[in-house]
Write a protein that holds these residues in place. Structure first.
Motif, PDB file in Angstrom:
ATOM      1  N   SER A   1      29.258  70.171  15.079  1.00 11.10           N
ATOM      2  CA  SER A   1      28.464  70.788  16.142  1.00 11.10           C
ATOM      3  C   SER A   1      26.966  70.624  15.872  1.00 11.10           C
ATOM      4  O   SER A   1      26.181  70.329  16.786  1.00 11.10           O
ATOM      5  CB  SER A   1      28.820  72.264  16.276  1.00 11.10           C
TER       6      SER A   1
ATOM      7  N   HIS B   1      31.947  72.900  12.014  1.00 15.23           N
ATOM      8  CA  HIS B   1      30.591  73.444  12.023  1.00 15.23           C
ATOM      9  C   HIS B   1      29.560  72.315  11.861  1.00 15.23           C
ATOM     10  O   HIS B   1      28.542  72.285  12.560  1.00 15.23           O
ATOM     11  CB  HIS B   1      30.428  74.468  10.892  1.00 15.23           C
TER      12      HIS B   1
ATOM     13  N   THR C   1      27.334  79.311  14.228  1.00 19.84           N
ATOM     14  CA  THR C   1      28.161  80.500  14.447  1.00 19.84           C
ATOM     15  C   THR C   1      29.474  80.087  15.095  1.00 19.84           C
ATOM     16  O   THR C   1      29.483  79.394  16.117  1.00 19.84           O
ATOM     17  CB  THR C   1      27.441  81.507  15.357  1.00 19.84           C
ATOM     18  N   ASN C   2      30.559  80.543  14.514  1.00 20.76           N
ATOM     19  CA  ASN C   2      31.876  80.288  15.079  1.00 20.76           C
ATOM     20  C   ASN C   2      32.208  81.407  16.052  1.00 20.76           C
ATOM     21  O   ASN C   2      32.362  82.573  15.651  1.00 20.76           O
ATOM     22  CB  ASN C   2      32.930  80.224  13.967  1.00 20.76           C
ATOM     23  N   ARG C   3      32.282  81.105  17.334  1.00 21.56           N
ATOM     24  CA  ARG C   3      32.478  82.127  18.359  1.00 21.56           C
ATOM     25  C   ARG C   3      33.865  82.745  18.295  1.00 21.56           C
ATOM     26  O   ARG C   3      34.083  83.829  18.827  1.00 21.56           O
ATOM     27  CB  ARG C   3      32.243  81.518  19.750  1.00 21.56           C
ATOM     28  N   LYS C   4      34.832  82.076  17.681  1.00 19.62           N
ATOM     29  CA  LYS C   4      36.182  82.640  17.588  1.00 19.62           C
ATOM     30  C   LYS C   4      36.270  83.705  16.491  1.00 19.62           C
ATOM     31  O   LYS C   4      36.891  84.754  16.688  1.00 19.62           O
ATOM     32  CB  LYS C   4      37.187  81.521  17.301  1.00 19.62           C
ATOM     33  N   SER C   5      35.680  83.430  15.334  1.00 20.80           N
ATOM     34  CA  SER C   5      35.786  84.369  14.206  1.00 20.80           C
ATOM     35  C   SER C   5      34.492  85.092  13.897  1.00 20.80           C
ATOM     36  O   SER C   5      34.452  85.896  12.966  1.00 20.80           O
ATOM     37  CB  SER C   5      36.247  83.608  12.958  1.00 20.80           C
ATOM     38  N   ASP C   6      33.447  84.786  14.655  1.00 18.53           N
ATOM     39  CA  ASP C   6      32.134  85.377  14.426  1.00 18.53           C
ATOM     40  C   ASP C   6      31.601  85.079  13.031  1.00 18.53           C
ATOM     41  O   ASP C   6      30.743  85.806  12.517  1.00 18.53           O
ATOM     42  CB  ASP C   6      32.163  86.902  14.653  1.00 18.53           C
TER      43      ASP C   6
ATOM     44  N   PHE D   1      33.639  75.216  19.906  1.00 16.94           N
ATOM     45  CA  PHE D   1      33.644  76.672  19.737  1.00 16.94           C
ATOM     46  C   PHE D   1      32.536  77.147  18.786  1.00 16.94           C
ATOM     47  O   PHE D   1      32.521  78.316  18.399  1.00 16.94           O
ATOM     48  CB  PHE D   1      34.997  77.143  19.204  1.00 16.94           C
ATOM     49  N   CYS D   2      31.656  76.249  18.394  1.00 13.45           N
ATOM     50  CA  CYS D   2      30.575  76.582  17.463  1.00 13.45           C
ATOM     51  C   CYS D   2      29.221  76.485  18.175  1.00 13.45           C
ATOM     52  O   CYS D   2      29.014  75.621  19.031  1.00 13.45           O
ATOM     53  CB  CYS D   2      30.605  75.649  16.250  1.00 13.45           C
ATOM     54  N   THR D   3      28.306  77.378  17.777  1.00  8.75           N
ATOM     55  CA  THR D   3      26.954  77.378  18.336  1.00  8.75           C
ATOM     56  C   THR D   3      25.963  77.083  17.214  1.00  8.75           C
ATOM     57  O   THR D   3      25.754  77.910  16.324  1.00  8.75           O
ATOM     58  CB  THR D   3      26.636  78.732  18.975  1.00  8.75           C
TER      59      THR D   3
END
Length: 817
Positions: free
Chosen positions: A703, A700, A669-674, A655-657
């Protein structure tokens, strides 16, 4: 009786015949025709038809009898050949060579019967005079000459020289014109054949040992030791059944008389007493008499006393001083059949406890000898015994050194902690279950698998500032200061006032943490109770990021401003994760491992002081060995507990970019919590502070590591790898000898402390806190179990049918890859 058909049977003699087998044994005789039928019934197994046929072949082929055998269990091409000679009166001896396996009772009897003798012939044997066994034959012949109507047969079995077989071409014989036999010229090639010598030794008949004969044959035929020339003599004789019956009858009479004598002594009261004569009088004093009880058995009136009960059950109270009086009452009823009143059981219990406590006091006397022995057998250990001298009093005008405290840290635990554990120490105290009111102060660490690591402990009179300062000072000397190889030690305590002052005094430069459970207990005592307040407090304590901590504290302030003010007075770095130091690589907020140590020594806390210390040392010694063996056989490179944590981080890393910023620097960037965090692979830090505090890559960091085409396992802290785990348990805790081998020290005897004996029922169960929620009272424990995967009650994650989390899946598989 019929004459034998074979002339070797001595046809000139009248009456019954006799077979003599040379050897030892007594002389038994059976004469007369009336015994023939009785003898036929008792005659052992008759030779089989196969044995009779083989005996006939042997008699017919005396020169080559060794070639014939009836053994079918194994094909023996190399038999051991023995000579069998049957000596007859006035007749040429019957000589034959037979394989050793074929020399059996049945075969010898069959050969003798083949000469014309039968079971109806008279059989007798003679006592050997100890001379050369070959002279027995002449003796038998001499005996036969004096016994009218008898003939003698002697059987001698002798080891023969090995037979040499020639498997070459056959030898050809020819007869010349004068009738003389000579070897033909065509047999000259026979010498080129192969010669084989019989040297088989592993046969059923062992030299100098008895032959195994038929199971139902007793003393019929056996082998005596040879005379050194390889000869073996068989013995077979007749049985005097009348004499044997007379012997049995006498034995039965003797047994009956003994039984009758025993019955008479048992029934005669004068034979059941012990008496002594009174000197100067014609009077006897009966000291002991055993008579039959005529009254009915009762358990009401007995001569059982409390002192007798205490002596009988002293071992029971020694193993468990907290044994209940009901146990004593039930045991006395079961073992002795008496009813013990409750007050007598109470008195017996305290009499036994007085004896046990006497042993407790005795163990203090030479405690310094024990301490010196531990140091000698485990160099590098620190075992300190301190005493105090009380002021003189009327009762004790010259007081001696009285026990005050004992510090114990064995070298194996010290070295393992310094080389293989994180710089984290948990402190706690617990009561010793004795009558001295003493307490145990303990320091524990955490190994590479996040389990308890016993480090040091002390026995002190009570838990106060002075004793905590003394214990921490000894601990500081043991560890070599406030810091070690991995930096300053982080010390966690239960926020007890005396302990806080002692830590600040002895370890002023070390980071401190307070147990959240004890903080919450004080929080409730201050009047702030409720589930909502607890949730806000937990959210603030467990938050890794300051932003999350601030949100939780704002929620707590909204619920109760007084509670927020009370909690804000406690230094944040002692209880909130976001402010923890990053040196010790642990995110613990509760001091549960110290409580685990208290539970670990629970079964030995009620024993005498030296026994308790020895048992704690033995527990540590066995634990370290088991850990060493387990680590040596382990196939993992990262300890199981942290392997689960890493798998969970890998799962949530999807879930991290990650985006690369520079070499080793990433923006994730954590796509769940922005939420956006900076990850530094070189410094091993993350903006969420989880990696900083725990030493384990967060989602994080995982990833970014995967995006950099690297392995997350390489970024795990060394504290959690196999190498450090092995170092923690590599030092050996050596055994300590018993008191007989202690090192003798020139120190005065130690006076034990005062024992406070409070008679009555003692508190055994742990008292719950004032505001502690009691446990559910469901009959089944399953009502309190919560699944780690779905968070529902009533089942475990091991029986969950749906998909498991990665960390639970690897735990279920027992960390087998």
């Amino acid at each position: 009786m019929e004459e034998p058909s074979n002339p070797g049977g001595g046809g000139g003699h009248g009456g019954g015949r006799s077979v003599v087998i040379a050897g030892g044994g007594g002389v038994a005789s059976l004469r007369g025709e009336s015994a023939v039928d009785y003898l036929d019934e008792l005659w052992p197994s008759r030779p089989s038809s196969a044995a009779a046929m083989l005996a006939q072949i042997w008699v017919d082929h005396l020169a080559s009898s060794e070639r014939f055998t009836h053994s079918v269990s194994v094909v023996d091409f190399d038999p051991e050949i023995w000579e069998v000679r049957i000596h007859l009166d006035g007749v040429d001896n019957l000589e034959s060579k037979i394989g050793r396996d074929d020399i059996t009772y049945m075969n010898i009897v069959a050969m003798i019967e083949n000469l014309g003798y039968s079971i109806k012939d008279l059989i007798y044997c003679r006592q050997s005079d100890g001379k050369d066994r070959r002279a027995v034959v002449a003796t038998n012949q001499s005996y036969a000459s004096h016994s009218s109507g008898t003939s003698a047969v002697g059987v001698v079995v002798k080891y023969a020289a090995p037979v040499v077989y020639d498997f070459g071409p056959p030898v050809v014989y020819a007869v010349d014109t004068k009738g003389q036999v000579f070897t033909s010229q065509t047999s000259s090639t026979a010498g080129s054949g192969n010669l084989y010598q019989c040297t088989q030794e592993s046969t059923n008949l062992q030299k100098r040992k008895a032959i195994q004969i038929a199971e139902n044959v007793d003393d019929a035929i056996f082998v005596e030791e040879d005379d050194g020339d390889g000869s073996i003599f068989f013995e077979m004789g007749e049985v005097d059944f009348a004499a044997m019956e007379e012997i049995r009858r006498k034995e039965d009479m003797d047994i009956a008389e003994k039984i009758e004598e025993m019955r008479r002594k048992r029934e005669d009261p004068m034979l059941q007493c012990e008496a002594t004569e009174i000197k100067g009088e014609k009077t006897f004093l009966i000291r002991k008499m055993m008579l039959k009880h005529t009254s009915e058995t009762t358990t009401d009136t007995t001569r059982v006393s409390a002192r007798w009960l205490a002596a009988k059950y002293e071992s029971l109270f020694r193993s468990d001083p907290n044994t209940t009086i009901q146990t004593v009452i039930d045991s006395a009823r079961q073992h002795f059949g008496v009813e013990v009143p409750k007050m007598m059981a109470y008195r017996a219990k305290w009499l036994a406890i007085d004896v046990v406590l006497g042993d407790h006091r005795q163990q203090y006397v030479r405690l310094r000898d024990f301490a010196q022995t531990v140091v000698d057998t485990n160099p590098g250990s620190r075992v300190i015994v301190t005493t105090v001298t009380p002021a003189p009093s009327v009762e004790n005008p010259h007081p001696g050194p009285t026990f005050h405290g004992l510090f114990f840290c064995i070298n194996g635990a010290r070295e393992g902690f310094l080389k293989g554990c994180r710089p984290f120490i948990g402190l706690d105290g617990c009561f010793v279950k004795l009558c001295t009111g003493a307490q145990i102060l303990a320091a524990t660490g955490r190994d590479g698998n996040n389990n308890m690591y016993p480090l040091a402990f002390a026995v002190v009179p009570k838990e106060d500032i002075a004793n905590w300062c003394w214990f921490l000072t000894q601990l500081k000397y043991t560890l070599g200061g406030e810091s070690g190889e991995f930096g300053y030690y982080t010390i966690m305590s239960d926020r007890q006032k005396g302990l806080l002052k002692a830590v600040n005094t002895v370890f002023p430069n070390c980071p401190q943490r307070y147990c959240l459970r004890h903080i919450y207990a004080n929080f409730q005592t201050a009047g702030f109770r409720g589930e909502d307040l607890k949730k806000c407090m937990d959210a603030a304590a467990y938050a890794y990021h300051k932003d999350h901590f601030d949100i939780a504290m704002e929620n707590l302030k909204a619920e109760s401003e007084e509670a927020w003010a009370w909690l804000s007075k406690i230094p944040v770095h002692t209880w909130a994760r976001h402010a923890f130091d990053t040196n010790c690589k642990t995110d613990l907020v509760v001091n549960n491992l110290s409580e685990v140590f208290n539970r670990y020594i629970l079964d030995v806390r009620k024993k005498p002081v030296r026994t308790m210390i020895e048992e704690i040392k033995n527990k540590m010694m066995t634990r370290y060995h088991d850990k060493r063996v387990g680590a040596a056989n382990a196939r993992w490179e990262i300890t199981p507990h942290f392997t689960e944590m890493l798998d969970l981080s890998n799962k949530y890393s999807r879930f991290c970019t990650p985006r690369v910023v520079d070499i080793g620097l990433w923006q994730v960037t954590n796509r769940k919590s922005d939420a956006i965090h900076a990850v530094n692979l070189e410094a091993r830090t993350c903006g969420c502070r989880r990696w900083d505090v725990t030493g384990m890559p967060c989602n994080h960091a995982c990833s970014a590591i995967i995006k950099a085409k690297q392995v997350p396992e390489h970024y795990v802290s060394n504290f959690f790898k196999k190498q450090m785990y092995v170092e923690a348990f590599k030092p050996i805790i050596y055994p300590v000898p018993g008191q007989h081998d202690w090192t003798k020290t020139d120190t005065p005897a130690i006076i034990p402390p005062h024992f406070y004996i409070n008679k009555g029922i003692k508190q055994e169960k742990i008292r719950n806190g004032k505001f502690e929620v009691p446990k559910p009272k469901e009959i089944s424990r399953m009502g309190t179990i919560t699944c780690s995967n779905c968070k529902l009650q009533g089942h475990k994650y091991t029986s969950y049918t749906k998909d498991l989390r990665p960390d639970l899946l690897i735990r279920k598989n027992k960390h087998v890859v």
